[in-house]
Design a protein around this motif. Structure first.
Motif, PDB file in Angstrom:
ATOM      1  N   ARG A 246      13.369  11.612   4.504  1.00 45.33           N
ATOM      2  CA  ARG A 246      14.097  12.154   3.341  1.00 45.33           C
ATOM      3  C   ARG A 246      13.220  13.156   2.600  1.00 45.33           C
ATOM      4  N   THR A 247      11.952  12.832   2.471  1.00 49.89           N
ATOM      5  CA  THR A 247      11.041  13.788   1.820  1.00 49.89           C
ATOM      6  C   THR A 247      10.984  15.083   2.624  1.00 49.89           C
ATOM      7  N   GLY A 248      10.945  14.945   3.945  1.00 50.91           N
ATOM      8  CA  GLY A 248      10.937  16.125   4.804  1.00 50.91           C
ATOM      9  C   GLY A 248      12.216  16.946   4.635  1.00 50.91           C
TER      10      GLY A 248
ATOM     11  N   ALA B 280      13.981  16.970   1.913  1.00 50.78           N
ATOM     12  CA  ALA B 280      13.892  17.565   0.576  1.00 50.78           C
ATOM     13  C   ALA B 280      12.992  18.804   0.592  1.00 50.78           C
ATOM     14  N   MET B 281      11.972  18.778   1.439  1.00 50.09           N
ATOM     15  CA  MET B 281      11.122  19.969   1.560  1.00 50.09           C
ATOM     16  C   MET B 281      11.899  21.143   2.135  1.00 50.09           C
ATOM     17  N   GLY B 282      12.944  20.826   2.930  1.00 52.53           N
ATOM     18  CA  GLY B 282      13.749  21.917   3.466  1.00 52.53           C
ATOM     19  C   GLY B 282      14.216  21.754   4.906  1.00 52.53           C
ATOM     20  N   ALA B 283      13.817  20.660   5.551  1.00 50.29           N
ATOM     21  CA  ALA B 283      14.296  20.445   6.926  1.00 50.29           C
ATOM     22  C   ALA B 283      15.812  20.289   6.907  1.00 50.29           C
ATOM     23  N   ASP B 284      16.472  20.645   8.016  1.00 47.95           N
ATOM     24  CA  ASP B 284      17.933  20.613   8.052  1.00 47.95           C
ATOM     25  C   ASP B 284      18.485  19.266   8.481  1.00 47.95           C
ATOM     26  N   ARG B 285      17.696  18.545   9.266  1.00 46.71           N
ATOM     27  CA  ARG B 285      18.237  17.371   9.930  1.00 46.71           C
ATOM     28  C   ARG B 285      17.067  16.471  10.298  1.00 46.71           C
ATOM     29  N   ALA B 286      17.338  15.153  10.357  1.00 49.74           N
ATOM     30  CA  ALA B 286      16.256  14.226  10.683  1.00 49.74           C
ATOM     31  C   ALA B 286      16.688  13.264  11.779  1.00 49.74           C
ATOM     32  N   ILE B 287      15.731  12.855  12.582  1.00 48.84           N
ATOM     33  CA  ILE B 287      15.981  11.845  13.607  1.00 48.84           C
ATOM     34  C   ILE B 287      14.935  10.754  13.455  1.00 48.84           C
ATOM     35  N   LEU B 288      15.396   9.516  13.310  1.00 50.80           N
ATOM     36  CA  LEU B 288      14.470   8.384  13.302  1.00 50.80           C
ATOM     37  C   LEU B 288      14.638   7.600  14.597  1.00 50.80           C
ATOM     38  N   VAL B 289      13.575   7.542  15.375  1.00 53.78           N
ATOM     39  CA  VAL B 289      13.588   6.680  16.557  1.00 53.78           C
ATOM     40  C   VAL B 289      12.977   5.372  16.090  1.00 53.78           C
ATOM     41  N   GLU B 290      13.866   4.355  16.000  1.00 53.69           N
ATOM     42  CA  GLU B 290      13.484   3.168  15.270  1.00 53.69           C
ATOM     43  C   GLU B 290      12.846   2.107  16.151  1.00 53.69           C
TER      44      GLU B 290
ATOM     45  N   VAL C 274       0.848  -1.186   0.000  1.00 56.45           N
ATOM     46  CA  VAL C 274       0.000   0.000   0.000  1.00 56.45           C
ATOM     47  C   VAL C 274       0.889   1.244   0.000  1.00 56.45           C
ATOM     48  N   LYS C 275       0.453   2.286  -0.712  1.00 59.31           N
ATOM     49  CA  LYS C 275       1.265   3.502  -0.769  1.00 59.31           C
ATOM     50  C   LYS C 275       1.341   4.177   0.608  1.00 59.31           C
ATOM     51  N   MET C 276       2.558   4.511   1.019  1.00 56.39           N
ATOM     52  CA  MET C 276       2.755   5.171   2.310  1.00 56.39           C
ATOM     53  C   MET C 276       3.242   6.606   2.075  1.00 56.39           C
ATOM     54  N   SER C 277       2.845   7.506   2.949  1.00 62.24           N
ATOM     55  CA  SER C 277       3.208   8.917   2.799  1.00 62.24           C
ATOM     56  C   SER C 277       3.452   9.547   4.158  1.00 62.24           C
ATOM     57  N   ILE C 278       3.891  10.803   4.114  1.00 55.66           N
ATOM     58  CA  ILE C 278       3.925  11.598   5.349  1.00 55.66           C
ATOM     59  C   ILE C 278       2.484  11.886   5.735  1.00 55.66           C
ATOM     60  N   ASN C 279       2.148  11.734   6.992  1.00 58.99           N
ATOM     61  CA  ASN C 279       0.825  12.137   7.482  1.00 58.99           C
ATOM     62  C   ASN C 279       0.548  13.569   6.999  1.00 58.99           C
ATOM     63  N   PRO C 280      -0.588  13.794   6.308  1.00 62.33           N
ATOM     64  CA  PRO C 280      -0.820  15.113   5.698  1.00 62.33           C
ATOM     65  C   PRO C 280      -0.707  16.285   6.680  1.00 62.33           C
ATOM     66  N   PHE C 281      -1.144  16.090   7.912  1.00 65.43           N
ATOM     67  CA  PHE C 281      -1.061  17.192   8.883  1.00 65.43           C
ATOM     68  C   PHE C 281       0.395  17.489   9.258  1.00 65.43           C
ATOM     69  N   ASP C 282       1.246  16.467   9.155  1.00 65.30           N
ATOM     70  CA  ASP C 282       2.661  16.657   9.497  1.00 65.30           C
ATOM     71  C   ASP C 282       3.382  17.428   8.398  1.00 65.30           C
ATOM     72  N   GLU C 283       2.916  17.215   7.166  1.00 61.46           N
ATOM     73  CA  GLU C 283       3.469  17.986   6.057  1.00 61.46           C
ATOM     74  C   GLU C 283       3.158  19.470   6.271  1.00 61.46           C
ATOM     75  N   ILE C 284       1.959  19.736   6.755  1.00 65.43           N
ATOM     76  CA  ILE C 284       1.551  21.122   7.035  1.00 65.43           C
ATOM     77  C   ILE C 284       2.383  21.670   8.194  1.00 65.43           C
ATOM     78  N   ALA C 285       2.619  20.838   9.203  1.00 62.28           N
ATOM     79  CA  ALA C 285       3.439  21.245  10.356  1.00 62.28           C
ATOM     80  C   ALA C 285       4.847  21.620   9.887  1.00 62.28           C
ATOM     81  N   LEU C 286       5.392  20.785   9.011  1.00 66.60           N
ATOM     82  CA  LEU C 286       6.752  21.048   8.511  1.00 66.60           C
ATOM     83  C   LEU C 286       6.776  22.326   7.670  1.00 66.60           C
ATOM     84  N   GLU C 287       5.796  22.486   6.798  1.00 63.97           N
ATOM     85  CA  GLU C 287       5.725  23.693   5.974  1.00 63.97           C
ATOM     86  C   GLU C 287       5.743  24.938   6.861  1.00 63.97           C
ATOM     87  N   GLU C 288       4.982  24.900   7.941  1.00 66.04           N
ATOM     88  CA  GLU C 288       4.909  26.057   8.837  1.00 66.04           C
ATOM     89  C   GLU C 288       6.277  26.334   9.477  1.00 66.04           C
TER      90      GLU C 288
END
Ligand code: FAD
Ligand code: AMP
Lengths: 249, 312
Positions: free
Chosen positions: A74-76, A78-88, A32-46
């Motif tokens: 990675r998409t985040g 690419a949108m412009g975030a500087d750094r990412a943390i994955l708590v796995e 199934v196609k997976m994406s960033i939760n749409p509200f989180d994309e809005i949070a990141l944009e802000e």
């Protein structure tokens, strides 16, 4: 402010019609196609807009989940975030535990603001931001459709049942993004290339020493009761007759 | 026995209809003893109303100037201070409850069940997930308080006629000052409230303008109905945000829902699953809204709706 922390959850894309597995053990997510939760994309944009206006120096995206969540991070980036943390973790973590993870990241990073989505569209819990604000002992601006930063304060317009509520909160705080906060930007190809070089830290959940919340167990998944397809009428007289038949006009 | 602390929602003057629905849910739990808590600046009027609700054992009031506006961060510590001895703490799944209850749960160190749609046992409940595309049964531990919100569209308001005792409570906790209410811009409308209206007429993107939305208002007024809209209509600015129906708007259960120029995206449909009769007017016979409509008309709304307004 120095840093803004943004939550990015990997969820089933909002266009997918989710189906329950026939044995009732969960919903079908294979293939199934997976994406960033749409509200989180809005949070990141802000967060990015705040940074671009000089309101912050670094935007950090955080995801809690399986290794595949790197794609969304990675998409985040690419949108412009500087750094990412994955708590796995391979577990589907409950909201209280997620809030405790975010609190631990806050303790390490000391952000001036945390922006999460108002809801994750898989569990539809609408809990994590409020829980985090409570554990952190800070203010919450939930369901935000507009944010005005003003030094160590923020004025938040909130979408509430009766209309719009304006509140003022002291920072640092947690804000949760509603749909009308902004329209997220599209990712451009060169940005995807650049994003590959940005730092993505992977931390095994176990390393954070988070105490789990008392677990509420999901026992059985079932499809909802479907509505039956009704009748088609040809015109307005037909419609009025059908409504009269049901005693509705 | 289940001892339930139920957080009443109100605007300082009247009890919100959500409270009677949450009581209806709580009353389905075996041997439930239900205390309704009213946090207010001045509580007597609202408390008197809550005391009339069937199945309510007691109404508790906490009066404090800080409770004039319902700020989750301010109310939560007061609820926690009173939580001792309760097995369940319930609130409505309205924006009030959604803001407040998770904060209560976190302060108590427990998880929350959001959107209870049915009671299966003292600690077992069903709730919708994935925009209502699945229903999951949740089993909560019995040794910690259970914090939950109730999906109001799944319940009918409990009746009145009761006269439960009202008790004023003293709460001495330090309240946060980091959150200040500034202003509420409430849509003023003489039409029935969307969340409780027996009939709702809703318009979508196809309406095309604020002016054209007049057609929807006219029909609503003919039927004595409330007005709703799709997200596309709200985003386009035809109507204010508080009339959005769906996953991220309001979940409603009117007897009659008329969807006009709305395609029927899953996020919209999740808001109307419990409607009695759904009528759809859409020019596209393939529109997904027709899969759930009880009565469908294929055609141009700008022809059909004026005709309907004339005929009624
Ligand atoms: C995370 C998320 C949450 C969301 N939450 C919600 C929500 O809470 N509520 C919600 O509604 N949406 C929500 N959406 C949006 C949803 O996916 C749809 O985009 C939206 O519902 C579409 O609105 P619409 O049906 O008015 O517009 P469209 O999908 O554009 O449909 C317009 C319809 O009008 C018909 N039409 C056009 N002209 C005429 C005419 N002259 N006469 C008759 N019919 C005509 C067309 O055939 C079409 O079916 C959400 C989306 C996301 C990603
Ligand atoms: N596993 C996760 N990873 C990253 N962010 C999350 C996660 N779970 C919840 N969040 C954040 O919390 C918000 C609300 O989620 P929820 O409380 O589950 O509806 C989401 O929109 C995310 O911003």
């Amino acid at each position: 402010m120095d840093k803004i922390l943004v939550g990015l959850k990997r969820v089933v894309d909002y266009n997918v019609r989710v189906r329950v597995k026939s044995d009732g053990s969960g919903v079908e997510t294979d293939g199934v196609k997976m994406s960033i939760n749409p509200f989180d994309e809005i949070a990141l944009e802000e967060a990015l807009r705040i940074k671009e206006k000089g309101g912050a120096s670094e935007v950090i995206v955080v995801s809690i989940g399986a290794a595949e969540s790197q794609q969304q991070l990675r998409t985040g980036l690419a949108m412009g975030a500087d750094r990412a943390i994955l708590v796995e973790t391979s577990e589907a973590l409950d909201s209280l535990s997620c809030a405790r993870v975010f609190l631990e990241i806050i303790n390490r990073e000391n952000p001036g603001l945390v922006i999460l989505g108002k809801q994750a569209i898989d569990d539809d819990n609408i809990q994590t931001g409020q829980m985090l604000a409570a554990l952190w002992g800070q203010a919450q601006g939930t369901f935000a459709s507009h944010i005005d930063l003003d030094g160590d304060k923020a004025r938040i317009t909130r979408e509430v049942d009766v209309g719009l509520e304006l509140i003022e909160i002291d920072l640092p705080a947690v804000i949760t993004a509603d749909l009308r906060l902004n329209e997220p930007r599209y990712v451009k190809l060169p940005d995807i290339m650049k994003a590959k070089k940005k730092p993505l830290d992977q931390i095994p959940l176990g390393d954070l020493g988070i105490e789990r919340g008392p677990k509420i167990v999901e026992t059985v998944f079932a499809p909802p009761t479907e509505r039956q397809k009704g009748v088609m009428v040809d015109d307005v007289p037909g419609l009025i007759a059908a409504l009269k038949d049901k005693g509705l006009v | 026995m289940a001892k339930i602390l139920l957080i009443g929602e109100h605007d300082g003057a009247v009890l919100n209809p959500s409270t009677a629905k949450v009581v209806a849910c709580a009353a389905e739990i075996d041997n439930a003893e239900i205390d309704v808590l009213i946090l207010a600046e001045s509580a007597s009027q609202v408390a008197a109303e809550a005391a009339t609700l069937q199945s309510v054992s007691r109404v508790l009031t906490v009066e404090n100037e800080a409770n004039k506006h319902p700020l989750g961060a301010v109310l939560a510590p007061q609820i926690v201070a009173l939580a001792d001895g309760y097995s369940h703490i319930f609130g409505p799944s309205t924006t009030f409850g959604k803001d407040l209850m998770p904060r209560v749960a976190a302060l108590l160190g427990v998880n929350q069940i959001s959107d209870i749609m049915s009671v299966e046992g003292t600690h077992e409940f069903k709730r919708p997930i994935y925009a209502g595309n699945a229903v999951v049964t949740m089993q909560a531990p019995a040794d910690v308080p259970l914090v939950a919100t109730v999906r109001t569209a799944s319940y009918r308001a409990i009746g009145d006629g009761n006269s439960a005792p009202v008790e004023s409570m003293d709460v001495t906790v330090e309240l946060p000052t980091h959150t200040r209410f500034l202003e509420l811009k409430a849509g003023s409308s003489d039409r029935p409230d969307l969340l409780t209206a027996a009939k709702v007429v809703a318009g979508g993107r196809a309406l095309g303008s604020i002016e054209n939305f007049e057609l929807i208002y006219q029909l609503a007024d003919k039927l004595g109905a409330g007005v709703g809209a799709s997200r596309a209509a709200v985003d386009a600015g035809y109507v204010p945000n508080e009339v959005q129906v769906g996953q991220t708007g309001k979940i409603i259960a009117p007897e009659l829902y008329i969807a006009i120029g709305i395609s029927g995206a899953i996020q919209h449909l999740t808001g109307i699953k419990d409607a009695g009769t759904i009528v759809a007017i859409n020019k596209d016979e393939e529109a997904p809204i027709f899969e759930v409509a009880d009565i469908g008309v294929v055609g141009d709304l700008f022809k059909i709706v004026p005709e309907l307004n004339d005929a009624l």
